[in-house]
Design an enzyme around this catalytic site. Sequence first.
Site, PDB file in Angstrom:
ATOM      1  N   HIS A 158       0.883  -6.438  13.163  1.00  0.00           N
ATOM      2  CA  HIS A 158       0.877  -7.350  11.942  1.00  0.00           C
ATOM      3  C   HIS A 158       1.311  -6.075  10.779  1.00  0.00           C
ATOM      4  O   HIS A 158       2.012  -6.422  10.122  1.00  0.00           O
ATOM      5  CB  HIS A 158      -0.197  -8.060  11.590  1.00  0.00           C
ATOM      6  CG  HIS A 158      -0.308  -8.651  10.260  1.00  0.00           C
ATOM      7  ND1 HIS A 158       0.424 -10.301   9.956  1.00  0.00           N
ATOM      8  CD2 HIS A 158      -0.527  -8.575   8.994  1.00  0.00           C
ATOM      9  CE1 HIS A 158       0.551 -10.366   8.805  1.00  0.00           C
ATOM     10  NE2 HIS A 158      -0.282  -9.634   8.178  1.00  0.00           N
ATOM     11  N   HIS A 175       4.076  -3.374   6.729  1.00  0.00           N
ATOM     12  CA  HIS A 175       3.781  -2.251   5.638  1.00  0.00           C
ATOM     13  C   HIS A 175       4.151  -0.944   5.876  1.00  0.00           C
ATOM     14  O   HIS A 175       3.264  -0.099   5.633  1.00  0.00           O
ATOM     15  CB  HIS A 175       2.453  -2.522   5.123  1.00  0.00           C
ATOM     16  CG  HIS A 175       1.918  -3.828   4.960  1.00  0.00           C
ATOM     17  ND1 HIS A 175       2.440  -4.329   3.589  1.00  0.00           N
ATOM     18  CD2 HIS A 175       1.383  -5.220   5.293  1.00  0.00           C
ATOM     19  CE1 HIS A 175       2.075  -5.674   3.154  1.00  0.00           C
ATOM     20  NE2 HIS A 175       1.539  -6.300   4.415  1.00  0.00           N
ATOM     21  N   LYS A 224      10.822 -11.122   2.921  1.00  0.00           N
ATOM     22  CA  LYS A 224       9.504 -10.649   2.751  1.00  0.00           C
ATOM     23  C   LYS A 224       9.507 -10.403   1.030  1.00  0.00           C
ATOM     24  O   LYS A 224      10.309  -9.564   0.460  1.00  0.00           O
ATOM     25  CB  LYS A 224       9.295  -9.156   3.058  1.00  0.00           C
ATOM     26  CG  LYS A 224       7.971  -8.508   2.870  1.00  0.00           C
ATOM     27  CD  LYS A 224       6.697  -9.120   3.341  1.00  0.00           C
ATOM     28  CE  LYS A 224       5.465  -8.435   3.241  1.00  0.00           C
ATOM     29  NZ  LYS A 224       4.279  -9.104   3.620  1.00  0.00           N
TER      30      LYS A 224
END
Length: 283
Positions: A158, A175, A224
């Site tokens: 994730h 990220h 995103k």
Amino acid sequence: MASFKPDKEFSDIATKLWDADENRLTPGTDYAINLQGKTFYHNMGQRDSAKEPLFSYVNMEKLKKMPTYKCFIALLDNYESETGIAEVVTEAEVKENQVFIDAIMETKVMKIVHKYLADKKLSPKDVRGFKHQLYDMWFKLYRRTRGDRDFDSSGFEHVFVGENKRNTNEVTGFHNWIKFYLEEVKGNIDYKGWLPPKIKRGRPRADNNAQLVTIQFTWKGGVKPLGSSFIGTSPEFEMALYTLFFLTSEKDEQDVEIEDYDVQVKVHHLGKMLGSCYPVIRQ
């Protein structure tokens, strides 16, 4: 918006990790970014404020010579990006995970965070025990969506790899700047622009030397709308920082000062599992 209230102890240890990151890359030398135009959350990827890629250059030859980067990159193709699809972990992939943990544990940043957590009695004092804790925290599979039967996600997937939320056009997680660059080179990402930090006054300008940015992009048909990540930092620094806050923070967010950045570290717990952890620049 709540005021920024940095915790001194967490700021001190986070800055210590930043200063110890010997493998952090230098902007303008080891890589170059081109932030271009600003965008906003509500644009949802529909307006393109950046005609060029985010990354103009990355010295991949240097990256591949550094053990932690090399081991990290080897992990990025081990996952199904769509949630709800069971992950199948092969023996070779388990070995790659273990080799990565072995590599980062040789670095200063991971040794610092290990000692800090062990002194707090949040991690085993012995290195072997800490490695097991890291493996379970980052690589143990779980169900991300309640009701799903399949083990389809992990903390590592994730945070660092990214996921496409099933039956939506939403990208979740994702990220990490290295993964972003590699997907951009493949043509899988369309960078849409950067989002200004939430400050009360002034007109923020694009800083192509920034090492913490908030951006918008599309990936594999998903959007995103707001994604924050460090730029140029090593895999071990991010693993150390996020491990620190997952194990120590009793809140879902923690304000800290790191170098010249006012940062809010977001932590999402899924029971005892790491759902997500990422930085948000405040000013």
